[in-house]
Write an enzyme that holds these catalytic residues in place. Structure first.
Site, PDB file in Angstrom:
ATOM      1  N   ASN A  84      17.551   3.491   3.007  1.00  0.00           N
ATOM      2  CA  ASN A  84      17.158   3.895   1.649  1.00  0.00           C
ATOM      3  C   ASN A  84      17.442   5.371   1.388  1.00  0.00           C
ATOM      4  O   ASN A  84      17.094   5.890   0.316  1.00  0.00           O
ATOM      5  CB  ASN A  84      15.654   3.630   1.449  1.00  0.00           C
ATOM      6  N   ASP A 140      13.322  12.011   6.632  1.00  0.00           N
ATOM      7  CA  ASP A 140      11.875  11.826   6.728  1.00  0.00           C
ATOM      8  C   ASP A 140      11.284  12.802   7.742  1.00  0.00           C
ATOM      9  O   ASP A 140      11.682  12.802   8.905  1.00  0.00           O
ATOM     10  CB  ASP A 140      11.582  10.377   7.159  1.00  0.00           C
ATOM     11  N   ASP A 182      17.872  15.713   9.211  1.00  0.00           N
ATOM     12  CA  ASP A 182      17.183  14.430   9.124  1.00  0.00           C
ATOM     13  C   ASP A 182      16.425  14.437   7.786  1.00  0.00           C
ATOM     14  O   ASP A 182      16.234  15.494   7.176  1.00  0.00           O
ATOM     15  CB  ASP A 182      16.226  14.349  10.316  1.00  0.00           C
ATOM     16  N   SER A 214      17.427   5.954   7.792  1.00  0.00           N
ATOM     17  CA  SER A 214      16.995   5.077   6.699  1.00  0.00           C
ATOM     18  C   SER A 214      18.141   4.545   5.854  1.00  0.00           C
ATOM     19  O   SER A 214      19.018   5.283   5.416  1.00  0.00           O
ATOM     20  CB  SER A 214      16.027   5.836   5.789  1.00  0.00           C
TER      21      SER A 214
HETATM   22  P1  B16 Z   1      14.537   2.233   6.368  1.00  0.00           P
HETATM   23  P2  B16 Z   1      14.646   9.460   9.152  1.00  0.00           P
HETATM   24  C1  B16 Z   1      13.579   7.015   9.313  1.00  0.00           C
HETATM   25  O1  B16 Z   1      14.001   8.111   8.529  1.00  0.00           O
HETATM   26  C2  B16 Z   1      12.057   6.939   9.318  1.00  0.00           C
HETATM   27  O2  B16 Z   1      11.506   8.097   9.964  1.00  0.00           O
HETATM   28  C3  B16 Z   1      11.619   5.711  10.076  1.00  0.00           C
HETATM   29  O3  B16 Z   1      10.198   5.617  10.045  1.00  0.00           O
HETATM   30  C4  B16 Z   1      12.256   4.471   9.426  1.00  0.00           C
HETATM   31  O4  B16 Z   1      11.916   3.307  10.153  1.00  0.00           O
HETATM   32  C5  B16 Z   1      13.777   4.642   9.410  1.00  0.00           C
HETATM   33  O5  B16 Z   1      14.114   5.829   8.708  1.00  0.00           O
HETATM   34  C6  B16 Z   1      14.478   3.456   8.751  1.00  0.00           C
HETATM   35  O6  B16 Z   1      14.141   3.436   7.371  1.00  0.00           O
HETATM   36  O7  B16 Z   1      13.603   1.109   6.680  1.00  0.00           O
HETATM   37  O8  B16 Z   1      14.314   2.858   5.002  1.00  0.00           O
HETATM   38  O9  B16 Z   1      15.976   1.880   6.615  1.00  0.00           O
HETATM   39  O10 B16 Z   1      13.534  10.201   9.839  1.00  0.00           O
HETATM   40  O11 B16 Z   1      15.763   9.059  10.105  1.00  0.00           O
HETATM   41  O12 B16 Z   1      15.151  10.175   7.925  1.00  0.00           O
HETATM   42 MG    MG Z   2      12.630  12.022  10.685  1.00  0.00          MG
END
Ligand code: B16
Ligand code: MG
Length: 223
Positions: free
Chosen positions: A115, A10, A8, A113
């Site tokens: 991003n 974040d 993962d 994410s």
């Molecule tokens: P985005 P992960 C997640 O990342 C985040 O922990 C979560 O807080 C966020 O809402 C989600 O990505 C979507 O992100 O808005 O940038 O598409 O922990 O799955 O790496």
């Molecule tokens: Mg995470």
């Protein structure tokens, strides 16, 4: 036996949770919605749309407004990301990825994410990955197992050969549903269902993690 590590982003490789919080907080303040750091914990690891649903706590908005708010939050978030560099890697992340590669382990990213590819680029670790799974890769996000299964397929490995690294409860659940071993990163109250729990990539060795899928005694003990 070939092994894959699926990480993962974040909370495991970098800590974008603070940036996500600031971006949601700005939107919430502008719209007069109460939102605290404690509320933000419930957004860990879940998709952008699910984050908005949880932030709204039952308040109803129409689809066009939801789209506009997610877009506004994302614009704030991306502006914060512009400052991101290799210094934003969590302790031990690069060393762990490099050791895993040196050991011949295949490495995939499985982030909710959208991003994620930009974040990986800013962190300067793109070449360490064989497959990048992000918020566009599958329709059903964590806690559904789909993203982890998608990444395992990209690595060309069966799910039983993969170890997931996750910091979110929804992510641990997704890994276990996928039939994968899981290293939980963070407090046991959050990731206690994982096969093994540690503080971060600095606190575990590649051999310890790989043993979750290569050690026959561990399998037998679980039977
Ligand atoms: P985005 P992960 C997640 O990342 C985040 O922990 C979560 O807080 C966020 O809402 C989600 O990505 C979507 O992100 O808005 O940038 O598409 O922990 O799955 O790496
Ligand atoms: Mg995470």
């Amino acid at each position: 036996m070939p092994v894959g590590f699926i990480l993962d982003l974040d909370g495991v490789i970098t800590d974008t949770a603070e940036y996500h919080f600031r971006a949601w907080k700005k939107l919430a303040d502008e719209e007069g919605i109460p939102f605290t750091r404690e509320d933000n914990e419930a957004l860990r690891g879940v998709s952008r749309r699910e984050s908005l649903r949880r932030l709204l706590k039952g308040r109803e908005i129409d689809e066009a407004t939801a789209e506009a708010w997610m877009e506004r939050k994302n614009a704030t978030y991306r502006a914060l990301l512009a400052e991101m560099t290799e210094r934003d890697l969590l302790p031990g992340a690069r060393a762990f990825l490099e050791s895993a590669r040196a050991a011949g382990i295949k490495i995939g990213l499985a982030s909710a994410s959208r991003n994620a590819p930009d974040v990986i680029r800013s962190l300067g670790i793109g070449p360490l990955f064989d497959v990048l799974g992000d918020g566009y890769s599958v329709v059903r996000s964590k806690p559904a197992p789909d993203l982890f299964v998608w990444v395992a397929g990209g690595l060309g490995l069966p799910v039983t050969s993969c170890v997931v690294f996750e910091d979110a409860e929804a992510g641990v659940e997704a890994a276990l549903s996928a039939g994968m071993a899981c290293v939980g990163i963070g407090p046991v109250e959050r990731v206690g269902r994982a096969s093994l729990v540690c503080e971060g990539l600095h606190a575990i060795t590649v051999a310890q993690a790989a043993a979750l899928v290569t050690d026959p005694y561990r399998e037998a003990a679980a039977d």
